[in-house]
Design a protein around this motif. Structure first.
Motif, PDB file in Angstrom:
ATOM      1  N   THR A  91       0.857  -1.194   0.000  1.00 52.77           N
ATOM      2  CA  THR A  91       0.000   0.000   0.000  1.00 52.77           C
ATOM      3  C   THR A  91       0.887   1.236   0.000  1.00 52.77           C
ATOM      4  OG1 THR A  91      -1.693  -1.165   1.236  1.00 52.77           O
ATOM      5  CG2 THR A  91      -1.834   1.232   1.221  1.00 52.77           C
TER       6      THR A  91
ATOM      7  N   TYR B 172       1.197   4.298   1.210  1.00 51.10           N
ATOM      8  CA  TYR B 172       0.578   5.170   2.214  1.00 51.10           C
ATOM      9  C   TYR B 172       0.836   6.662   2.023  1.00 51.10           C
ATOM     10  CZ  TYR B 172      -1.631   1.486   4.834  1.00 51.10           C
ATOM     11  OH  TYR B 172      -2.460   0.464   5.202  1.00 51.10           O
TER      12      TYR B 172
ATOM     13  N   PRO C 271      -5.285  -1.021   4.130  1.00 49.28           N
ATOM     14  CA  PRO C 271      -6.378  -0.240   4.718  1.00 49.28           C
ATOM     15  C   PRO C 271      -7.643  -1.076   4.886  1.00 49.28           C
ATOM     16  CG  PRO C 271      -5.424   0.914   2.830  1.00 49.28           C
ATOM     17  CD  PRO C 271      -4.786  -0.431   2.879  1.00 49.28           C
TER      18      PRO C 271
ATOM     19  N   TYR D  37      -8.943  -2.432   8.261  1.00 50.71           N
ATOM     20  CA  TYR D  37      -9.642  -1.596   9.231  1.00 50.71           C
ATOM     21  C   TYR D  37     -11.118  -1.976   9.307  1.00 50.71           C
ATOM     22  CZ  TYR D  37     -11.857   2.375  11.421  1.00 50.71           C
ATOM     23  OH  TYR D  37     -12.610   3.156  12.258  1.00 50.71           O
TER      24      TYR D  37
ATOM     25  N   LEU E 113      -3.905   2.011  10.482  1.00 53.23           N
ATOM     26  CA  LEU E 113      -5.300   1.755  10.857  1.00 53.23           C
ATOM     27  C   LEU E 113      -5.739   2.711  11.965  1.00 53.23           C
ATOM     28  CD1 LEU E 113      -5.184  -2.153  10.807  1.00 53.23           C
ATOM     29  CD2 LEU E 113      -5.523  -0.558   8.919  1.00 53.23           C
TER      30      LEU E 113
ATOM     31  N   ILE F 231      -6.510   5.835  10.048  1.00 54.41           N
ATOM     32  CA  ILE F 231      -7.766   5.724   9.296  1.00 54.41           C
ATOM     33  C   ILE F 231      -8.937   5.907  10.257  1.00 54.41           C
ATOM     34  CG2 ILE F 231      -9.256   4.112   8.035  1.00 54.41           C
ATOM     35  CD1 ILE F 231      -6.642   2.953   6.811  1.00 54.41           C
TER      36      ILE F 231
END
Lengths: 1014, 502
Positions: free
Chosen positions: A290, A292, A395, A398, A415, A418
Motif C-alpha cells: 500500500t 501510504y 487499509p 480496518y 489503521l 484511518i
C-alpha cells in the motif's frame, strides 16, 4: 512643484473670481497624451462648480464656462492640468505622464515619497505579482520576491502562516516576524489566513533603519506595509471577475528508498521482529504494497472566485470586492474555506481641503486543521502514518476503533489513523474584521492635520471532537462509557490603533521641507474561554453542539468537564517626529526620532528612544553627470536604532499579548495535594526587562542604466542586536534553571541585490518584451556576546550558541562511519580521535552549520508578446542544514517490525559486508547516533517556485461583447525542485523545533484562471 | 482665525493623548503578586498544599527502573530508553535523570523556604490559628528534611562519609544572582536533624499516610541512620514504628497497589483524578511527571495498554508464582514464554507487563498513589541492622529471621529459614528481597549503591534483554551510581563541584 503650488492656490482664486465674471460660453477642445494620441475619458471640471464632462473616444470635449474660470483636466497616470478660460473658445491640452504615479510611490511608513526623493531601503511588490497567485496566504506569495526577506514554510496546511525573517535572524527567543501594517492597521502573521489576496494593491517591505525607526520598538525586524485597492476619481464603474481552479498534490520528492511489502517482511523475518517472522517466502510474496504517502495525501481541488467593483466620481471613489476560496489541502482532513468582503471608499471636498478614506473588510474562514503534525503520536499524526506505515498492512484491515485495541500493535499505525480520520474532527472558524479610517485636513496651505483610526477584530472558535467509538477514545476511556471528548476554545481579540499627526510641507526655492509630529496610541484586548467535555453520546454527536454531552455523576466523577478562561490586555503609547529636507532633488536628509512606551516594560524601562538618520545623493541629477550610460544613480545611506518589544513568545494569544508582565513575581492557584486548591509560585520576575535593540547601518545604490534597460539596487547592511532576550542560566535553587534577561549580542551582515534587465523591450502595444529578474541576499551572522562565563549557551536539540560562531549552530558529536571490525558506529572525539564511545557532553563540537541560509533569493523572467505573457520564478536557498529525523527513523533498526524502513538497511554491516555506510542492525552504540551529526543533511534547494503562462484577448475581439478585457492563464507552484535533501520538502520546517520530522509538506500546485472585466 | 481654533483644538487633542497612560500601566486581570500571596494562616495552608504537590517520585521510579535490571524493552517500544541511552547505562550531566532529580528537589525546597519565610511574617489571630500554623510549619520542615535526604541519596558519592559532598544547602529564599557551592553530607545531616527536631516539636498528628506526621519524622530518622550505617540507632527506631505498622497480609498487599488499602503505609504521595500529575507525563524520559504507570506503558497496565517497557527477565526469574508479589508485579495478561531461548520472536513471545501501577481501570488506568515509606522496609532495615551486627542466622532477631518474616507474609505460608555462609550472602539476600519487594518503586539503584558491594550484587540483565545494545551488567562500584550535577546547574554555576567520573 510649480504646478502643485498653483493647484493648491487655485480654489481660493476661483471662489473669488467667480463673483467677477458671470458670462458663460462654450469651450471645446481636444485632449491628447504625451505621444499626441487622443485620450478618451479624461475628466474635465470647472473648478469650484459641479459643472464637468469627459472627453469622448477621440479625445474631444465641450462644456460651458466663463472667462477666468479654471478647467481642471484629470486622468489616471497623467499629471493634472489646469487651464484658465481666456478669450479663446478652444482649449487643446496635451497631458504629460505623471512620474509620481507611474514611477512608483515609495511608502515611507507614515508618509510617502517619490522614488527619487526616497532615501530608504525598501522593496515594493505590486498587485500584479500577488493577484491570483494560488496561495491562501499572501505572505507565502512574497517568497523570493524581496531581497533579504527569507520566508520559511511551516506547514502545507492551507493558509498556514510561514516564518518570515528579514536580513538574517535578529532575535533568538523573541519574535522575528516583521511588523505587518494593513491600511494602517498593525497586525501579526496570523492575520493572513482569512485575508483575500486580490484586494491588495501593493506590499512594501521596509528594510533599513531609515525606514523602520519610525516604528520604534516594533520596527527591528522590518515592516511590511500592505495597501489595499481603491477606486479612482472620475472613473466609470468597472466590474471584474477572476476565477481560479487549482489542483494541489504531494511533491513526490521522497528519496528515502522505502521498502515495499516483500522487502519489509523479509527484513522483519531476518531481524526477528514483526509480522514477517515465521512467514514463508510464498506467504510474503502474497502481500500487496500500500502506497501510504499517496493514501493519506491526495490531490486537492481548490476554487477561488473574486468580483471587484470600482468606480469614482468627482469627489468620491469606491472599491468593493467579494471573494470566495475553497481549498482542499493535500493531507487528509486539511482544508480552508473563506469568504471575503471589502469596501474601500475615499472622498474629498471639492476645495480639496479635506479628504478621507474608509476601509472595511469582513473575512470569514473555516478550516479543518489536523493537529499533532510533527509529533511521534502514532495515533494522532496523519503525516507519520503516511510516511512510516508498514506497506503490508492494507487499509482493508480496518473495521472499527474497538478492533484495534487488542492486540495493540504499533504496526497498526495506518489503521489508527484511518480510524482517526473517521472519528476525529478539528475545525477552526475565524471571523476577522479589519477597519480603518483616515482623514486629512489642510489647516493652512502647508500644514495638514491627519488622523488614522484603525482596528482589527478577530474571533476564532476551535472545535475538536474525538468520537466516543474511536480507537483513541476507547483506548483512553478509563471508566468512561461512552468516552470521547469535545473541546471548544474561543479566542476573541480586538486591537485599536490611532495615529494623530500634523504635517508641514513647504518649498523655498530649491529647498523642500517636509516634517511631521505624530502621536500613536495602541490598545488590545484578548479573551479566551472554552471547555473540554468528556463523554459524548454517539447518537447525538455533532461538533460544536452540546446535545451529546453526558452529565457528571458525583458518585464517580468520571465526566467532570474542564473549563478555562483567560483575559489579557496590551497597550503602547508613542510620540515621534520625522523631518525631511530635499535640495533640488539632488540631496536629501531624513531624520526620525521616536519615544515609545510599551505596557510590557512599564515597571522596568518605561520609555525607549529610537531614531534614525538617512541621506541620499541623486548623482544622476548633477549637471556634470551627463553623457554616460546611467539614467538613474542614487546613493543612499542610513543609520538608526530600532527596538523589538516582542521579546518572548509566551501566550497562545499572539504577539501583541505575549509576555505581558514578566517584570513581576507571581503566585497562582491550582490543583495541589489530593486535588485540593493550592497556592504556588509560578513566575520569577525580571525587573530589568527591556526591548531588544537593533542598530542598523545600510549603504545602498539604486541605478538604472542603458535607457533604463538594466535596473537595480544594491544594499550592504550590518544589523547588531543588543540586549538580546536570552535564557540566562540561573542556579536551580531558584526553582527554575533559566531566566530570560536582556543580555547577549548578535550581528547580521549582508548584501541585498535586486536586478531587472530588459533583454527585449518594445515601445508598441503587443510588442515583444522579455525581462530577466534576479533577487538575492547574502547574510552572515555572528554571535558577539553571551551571558555565560564560557561564552557558550545550549539551546537544546543539538543547537547551541558560541561567541564568534554562527547563530543557533549545530553542536554535536561528529559521526565517522561504521567500524569494519564490529559494525558499531564510530564517532570523533572533540580532539578528532576515532571512538565508539564518545562523551556526549564533552565531545560535542560546533559544526559551523545552521538553519539560516547564507544565500537566498530568486531569479526568473517576464515575457509578453501580442497578448501572450509568461513568468517564471526560481527560488534558491543555499547554506541551510537540517537534521533529517525522517531518515533517522527509516534507518533505525528498532523500527523494524513496527514501521517502514529504507532499502538502505540492506547495506547494513554484516561480517560478510564490512565496508559499508550503514551500521550493524544490532550495533551496540546505536543510541549515540542521536547525539551526533549522522543525520545532519544539507537542505539547500533550487525550486521552480512559480510559473505562469497566459493570454490577454485583444480588444478588437471583445468589441460588442460588453467585455472590456479577458485573460486566461495557467500557473504552477513548486513545479520542480533540485535538492540534496532526501525528504519530501526541504522547505517545510518547524523553526522552533528544527529537528522535528513528519511535517506537512507544501504542495505542488497547478492552477487555471480566468479574468473578465466589464 | 477659524483655522487657528482648529489648530488649538487639534493641539489639545494631542496633549490629551500625551497624558494617556492607560495604554502603558496595565494590570493584567487575575494576577497575584508575590507580596500579596501569603497574608494569613489560611493562605499558608493553601501554600502547604501547593508544596506537597511539588513532590513527585515518578522520575526516581523511572530512573531506578530503566537504568538497572528491573526492565527490558517492551514489544510496543517506540525507542523509549534506547533513544536517550538510559537503558544503555548512558548517564551524563545532560541526562534527564540527573536534571529531573536536581531541579525537582530544588523546586520543592524553594517552595518550602518561601512558606517558612512567609510564615515568619504572619501573626496568628488566636490559639487555634497558632495551632494550625504550628502544624503547617511542622509539615514543611519535615518535607524539607525529606528532600534534603533525597539530595544526599542521589548526588552524594558516599552516605557514610560526612565529608563527602551532597548538594547545595539552602534554607532561605535565594535571589536570582546567588551561586552557591555544594555542602557536605555532614552539613546536610545537621540541617535534616534540625528540621526533624523542630517538626517533632510542632506536629500533633501521630500517623497519617498522606501528610507529614510524627511517624514520618521517625521514619526519616531511621532512613538517615540506615544510610549512615548507624545501625544500632536505626534498629531502635525501626522497633518504635513496627508495632504500629504491621506487615500487610496477602489481600491487603494487593489492595495497597490498587489504592484500596493503606496497611503499613507510613507515607505516600496521594494521586487523584484531575490533579497535577493526572496525565501521561514524559513517557520514556527521566522527567516522567505523570501517572506512575506511564513510566512503563502508554495506555494501561495490561498487554493492550501499549507497554513500552516490560519486566526484565532477570527480575522476573526471581519472582515465585506462589508469592503475592508475583501477582502484584506481573500483570495477568502477560504472555510468559516457557523457554525464552527457544523463542523465534522473543519480543512478542515473552511479554511481561508491569503490574504494579494498574491505576483504576474503571476510572483512570496507570494513576496510583506513590508509596514512599512502607512497613516492609522497617523489617528489611532490621534485617540489615542484624547483618551489620553479625546476626545473620538464627530463628529470631537475625537477618534470616527478618527475611523469613517478610516472606511468610507475602507467601501466606511458612517459608524456610534461610542460612547464610557469611555477611556478604546475607546482604546479597537482603538486596534480592528488596529487589522483589520494592520493584518499580524507585529503590533498585539506591539499594545497589549503598549495599551492592557489601552484598556482592550489581546490575545484571538477562542476555536476551540486553542483546539490543550489549548493556548487560554494571558493578555497584561504578561511578554512575552517583548522579552528576546536571548541566542546567553548571551552566549557571560553573564553579560548582562535579562528581567524579563525569
Amino acid at each position: 512643484m510649480k504646478s502643485k503650488l498653483s493647484w493648491l492656490i487655485t480654489p481660493l482664486l476661483a471662489l473669488f473670481m467667480s463673483f467677477s465674471y458671470g458670462q458663460g460660453k462654450t469651450i471645446s477642445g481636444n485632449v491628447t497624451d504625451q505621444n499626441g494620441l487622443p485620450l478618451p475619458g479624461v475628466s474635465i471640471v470647472v473648478v469650484g462648480t459641479n459643472n464637468g464632462t469627459q472627453t469622448d473616444f477621440d479625445g474631444n470635449f465641450a462644456l460651458t464656462a466663463s472667462v477666468g474660470q479654471t478647467l481642471r483636466f484629470t486622468y489616471l497616470g497623467q499629471k493634472t492640468e489646469n487651464r484658465v478660460v481666456g478669450a479663446s473658445n478652444t482649449i487643446n491640452v496635451q497631458m504629460e505622464e505623471d512620474a509620481e504615479t507611474l514611477d512608483e510611490v515609495v511608502v515611507q511608513g507614515y508618509r510617502t515619497a517619490t522614488k527619487e526623493t526616497s532615501s530608504i531601503a525598501s522593496s515594493t511588490v505590486s498587485s500584479e505579482t500577488i493577484v491570483n497567485r494560488p496561495n491562501a496566504s499572501v505572505v507565502q506569495t512574497l517568497s523570493g520576491q524581496v531581497a533579504g526577506l527569507n520566508i520559511t514554510a511551516a506547514s502545507g496546511q492551507p493558509g498556514a502562516a510561514p516564518r518570515v525573517t528579514l536580513r538574517g535572524v535578529g532575535s533568538i527567543n523573541g519574535n522575528t516576524d516583521p511588523l505587518y501594517v494593513i491600511d494602517g492597521i498593525p497586525v501579526d502573521a496570523q492575520a493572513f489566513r482569512s485575508l483575500g489576496n486580490n484586494d491588495i494593491e501593493s506590499i512594501s517591505v521596509l528594510k533599513d533603519a531609515g525606514a523602520t525607526a519610525i516604528y520604534g520598538n516594533r520596527g527591528a525586524n522590518g515592516v511590511v506595509v500592505i495597501k489595499t485597492r481603491n477606486g479612482s476619481f472620475n472613473q466609470k464603474l468597472s466590474i471584474s471577475y477572476s476565477g481560479l481552479l487549482q489542483f494541489t498534490s504531494l511533491v513526490d520528492n521522497g528519496e528515502y528508498e522505502l521498502n515495499n511489502s516483500q522487502e519489509q517482511l523479509l527484513l522483519e523475518r531476518e531481524f526477528g521482529n514483526g509480522r514477517g517472522v515465521g512467514l514463508t517466502d510464498a506467504e510474503i510474496a502474497g502481500f500487496t504494497t500500500t502506497d501510504y504517502p499517496n493514501f493519506f495525501f491526495d490531490t486537492g481541488l481548490t476554487q477561488q472566485h473574486t468580483v471587484n467593483l470600482s468606480s469614482g466620481s468627482e469627489n468620491a471613489t469606491q472599491f468593493t470586492s467579494l471573494g470566495f476560496r475553497d481549498e482542499e489541502g493535500i493531507l487528509s482532513a486539511s482544508s480552508l474555506q473563506r469568504f471575503n468582503y471589502r469596501t474601500n471608499v475615499t472622498g474629498r471636498t471639492s476645495d480639496d481641503k479635506f479628504s478621507y478614506g474608509a476601509n472595511l473588510a469582513v473575512n470569514y474562514s473555516q478550516s479543518d486543521e489536523p493537529n499533532a503534525i510533527g509529533t511521534g503520536g502514532i495515533n494522532r499524526n496523519i503525516v507519520l502514518a503516511a510516511f512510516q506505515s508498514v506497506p503490508y498492512i492494507s487499509p482493508d484491515e480496518y473495521t472499527n476503533g474497538a478492533a484495534l485495541l487488542s492486540p495493540l500493535s504499533f504496526a497498526n499505525t495506518p489503521l489508527f489513523i484511518i480510524d482517526l480520520l473517521n472519528t476525529f474532527s478539528r475545525e477552526e472558524n475565524e471571523l476577522q474584521i479589519l477597519g480603518s479610517f483616515n482623514a486629512d485636513y489642510k489647516l493652512y496651505k502647508d500644514l495638514t492635520a491627519r488622523v488614522v483610526l484603525s482596528g482589527e477584530f478577530r474571533d476564532q472558535i476551535r472545535t475538536t471532537v474525538e468520537g466516543p467509538t474511536s480507537f483513541n477514545a476507547l483506548l483512553f476511556a478509563g471508566g468512561r462509557d461512552p468516552s470521547g471528548f469535545q473541546t471548544q476554545s474561543i479566542d476573541r481579540q480586538f486591537t485599536y490603533n490611532q495615529v494623530t499627526s500634523l504635517n508641514y510641507n513647504k518649498t523655498f526655492g530649491k529647498h523642500t521641507i517636509d516634517g511631521g509630529a505624530y502621536v500613536e496610541y495602541f490598545r488590545g484586548f484578548f479573551q479566551n474561554f472554552g471547555f473540554q467535555q468528556f463523554g459524548l453520546t454517539p447518537a447525538l454527536l455533532s461538533p460544536g453542539d452540546g446535545d451529546a454531552f453526558i452529565a457528571d455523576n458525583p458518585n464517580d466523577d468520571l465526566f467532570v468537564d474542564t473549563v478555562f478562561a483567560n483575559r489579557l490586555e496590551t497597550g503602547l503609547f508613542s510620540y515621534f517626529f520625522q523631518g525631511d529636507w530635499d535640495y533640488d532633488t539632488r540631496f536629501g536628509v531624513t531624520g526620525t526620532i521616536r519615544r515609545d512606551a510599551s505596557f510590557r516594560f512599564a515597571e522596568s524601562n518605561r520609555f525607549g528612544t529610537f531614531g534614525s538618520v538617512s541621506g541620499r545623493w541623486n548623482i544622476d541629477k548633477e549637471s556634470w553627470f551627463d553623457d554616460n550610460a546611467f539614467d538613474v544613480l542614487k546613493l543612499r545611506g542610513s543609520w538608526g536604532v530600532t527596538g523589538n518589544q516582542n521579546i518572548a513568545i509566551t501566550a497562545p494569544a499572539g504577539l501583541a499579548f505575549d509576555a505581558p508582565d514578566l517584570t513581576r513575581d507571581l503566585f497562582t492557584t491550582g490543583v495541589g495535594q489530593g486535588g485540593a486548591n493550592s497556592l504556588f509560585l509560578n513566575q520569577i520576575g525580571n525587573n530589568t526587562l527591556r526591548w531588544e535593540a537593533t542598530e542598523q547601518i545600510d549603504i545602498g545604490v539604486d541605478f538604472e542604466v542603458f535607457q533604463s534597460k538594466l535596473r537595480g539596487s544594491v544594499d550592504v547592511y550590518q544589523r547588531t542586536t543588543t540586549d538580546l532576550f536570552l535564557a540566562s542560566p540561573v542556579s536551580s535553587i531558584n526553582a527554575v534553571t533559566q531566566l530570560n534577561t536582556n543580555t547577549g549580542e548578535i550581528e547580521n551582515r549582508g548584501v541585498d541585490l535586486t536586478l531587472n534587465y530588459d533583454i527585449l523591450r518594445s515601445n508598441k502595444a503587443g510588442g515583444l518584451n522579455l525581462t530577466l529578474n534576479f533577487v538575492g541576499n547574502f547574510n552572515e551572522q555572528e554571535v558577539i556576546d553571551l551571558p555565560t562565563d564560557d561564552g557558550r549557551l545550549l539551546l537544546g536539540g543539538g543547537i547551541a550558541l558560541e561567541e564568534g560562531g554562527r547563530l543557533s549552530e549545530y553542536f554535536l558529536v561528529r559521526y565517522a562511519g561504521v567500524n569494519p571490525a564490529n559494525g558499531n558506529l564510530l564517532f570523533l572525539t572533540a580532539d578528532g580521535e576515532v571512538t565508539e564511545n564518545p562523551n556526549v557532553d564533552t565531545d560535542r563540537v560546533f559544526l559551523g552549520k545552521n538553519l539560516t541560509p547564507d544565500f537566498q533569493g530568486s531569479f526568473g523572467f517576464d515575457f509578453s508578446y501580442k497578448g501572450w505573457f509568461a513568468t517564471t520564478q526560481w527560488n534558491y536557498v543555499i547554506g541551510v542544514d537540517r537534521i533529517d529525523n525522517d531518515l533517522a527513523g527509516f534507518l533505525n533498526p528498532n523500527n523494524i517490525g513496527q514501521f517502514r524502513t529504507s532499502r538502505d538497511l540492506e547495506r547494513a554491516f554484516t561480517p560478510d559486508n564490512r565496508i559499508t555506510d550503514i551500521p550493524s542492525l544490532t550495533a551496540q552504540n546505536l543510541a549515540l547516533s542521536g547525539n551526533s551529526d549522522r543525520f545532519l543533511q544539507s537542505a539547500d534547494f533550487l525550486r521552480l517556485r512559480f510559473a505562469t503562462i497566459g493570454y490577454d484577448f485583444p480588444s478588437q475581439f471583445l468589441e460588442g461583447t460588453g467585455i472590456s478585457n479577458l485573460r486566461i492563464f495557467a500557473q504552477g507552484e513548486n513545479i520542480l525542485t533540485f535538492t540534496p535533501w532526501r525528504g519530501f520538502d526541504p522547505e517545510v520546517i518547524n523553526t522552533f523545533n528544527p529537528a522535528q520530522s513528519r511535517l506537512f509538506p507544501t504542495p505542488r500546485v497547478f492552477a487555471f484562471g480566468l479574468e473578465v472585466g466589464f | 482665525m477659524k483655522n487657528l481654533q482648529k489648530l488649538t483644538l487639534f493641539a489639545s487633542l494631542i496633549v490629551v493623548l500625551w497624558s494617556c497612560n492607560d495604554a502603558i500601566d496595565i494590570e493584567q486581570p487575575g494576577r497575584l503578586g508575590a507580596e500579596q500571596a501569603f497574608q494569613s494562616v489560611a493562605d499558608l495552608q493553601l501554600g502547604l498544599l501547593g508544596s506537597y504537590a511539588t513532590l513527585d517520585a515518578t522520575p526516581q521510579i523511572q530512573f531506578n527502573s530503566v537504568f538497572t535490571d528491573e526492565l527490558s524493552i517492551g514489544f510496543d517500544s517506540g525507542g523509549q530508553g534506547i533513544g536517550n541511552g538510559e537503558y544503555g547505562f548512558i548517564l551524563n550531566p545532560g541526562s534527564a535523570a540527573s536534571t529531573a532529580q536536581w531541579t525537582n528537589f530544588y523546586a520543592s525546597l524553594n517552595s518550602f523556604n518561601r512558606l517558612i519565610e512567609a510564615a515568619a511574617l504572619i501573626t496568628p489571630a488566636d490559639a487555634d490559628e497558632q495551632a494550625q500554623l504550628n502544624e503547617i510549619l511542622g509539615q514543611v520542615h519535615g518535607l524539607r528534611a525529606y528532600i534534603n535526604l533525597l539530595i544526599v541519596t542521589y548526588f552524594s558519592t558516599d552516605y557514610t562519609d560526612d565529608g563527602a559532598l551532597a548538594g547545595i544547602l539552602i534554607d532561605f529564599v535565594p535571589t536570582v544572582d546567588q551561586l552557591l557551592p555544594r555542602s557536605t553530607n555532614g552539613e546536610f545531616y545537621s540541617l535534616i536533624e534540625a528540621d526533624l527536631n523542630l517538626a517533632q516539636s510542632l506536629l500533633t498528628t501521630q500517623s497519617d499516610p498522606i501528610v507529614v506526621s510524627q511517624d514520618f519524622i521517625t521514619f526519616m530518622r531511621l532512613r538517615m541512620a540506615i544510610f549512615r550505617q548507624q545501625y544500632p540507632a536505626a534498629d531502635a527506631l525501626a522497633q518504635q514504628l513496627i508495632p504500629r505498622y504491621p506487615l500487610a497480609n496477602r489481600a491487603q498487599y494487593q489492595g495497597i497497589f490498587t489504592d484500596a488499602d493503606n496497611t503499613g503505609i507510613i507515607f505516600e504521595m496521594q494521586r487523584v483524578l484531575n490533579d497535577r500529575y493526572d496525565g501521561q507525563g514524559a513517557t520514556g524520559s527521566g522527567f516522567a511527571g505523570g501517572w506512575a504507570g506511564a513510566n512503563y506503558a502508554f495506555v494501561n497496565g495490561t498487554i493492550d495498554g501499549s507497554p513500552y517497557f516490560e519486566i526484565g527477565r532477570s527480575l522476573f526469574d526471581l519472582l515465585d508464582p506462589a508469592d503475592i508479589r508475583f501477582d502484584v508485579n506481573v500483570n495477568n495478561t502477560s504472555i510468559i514464554s516457557p523457554d525464552i531461548n527457544a523463542a523465534e520472536d522473543f519480543r512478542s513471545e515473552d511479554i511481561l507487563v508491569v503490574g504494579k501501577y494498574p491505576g483504576d481501570p474503571a476510572s483512570q488506568p496507570l494513576l496510583n498513589d506513590l508509596k514512599i515509606f512502607r512497613a516492609a522496609e522497617l523489617v528489611l532495615y532490621r534485617a540489615e541492622a542484624a547483618a551489620a551486627a553479625g546476626n545473620i542466622n538464627g530463628a529470631a532477631n537475625s537477618t534470616a529471621a527478618f527475611l523469613k518474616e517478610l516472606r511468610d507474609a507475602r507467601f501466606g505460608t511458612d517459608q524456610p529459614l534461610p542460612m547464610f555462609a557469611n555477611a556478604t550472602e546475607a546482604f546479597g539476600a537482603i538486596l534480592d528481597e528488596r529487589r522483589i519487594e520494592f520493584a518499580f518503586e524507585g529503590y533498585r539503584w539506591v539499594d545497589l549503591k549503598r549495599m551492592g558491594e557489601r552484598g556482592g550484587r550489581g546490575i545484571l540483565r538477562e542476555a536476551l534483554d540486553c542483546a539490543i545494545n550489549g548493556a548487560c551488567s554494571l558493578p555497584a562500584t561504578d561511578f554512575r551510581f552517583t548522579l552528576p550535577v546536571p548541566i542546567v546547574e553548571t551552566n549557571a554555576n560553573p564553579d560548582i563541584q562535579q562528581n567524579p567520573g563525569f
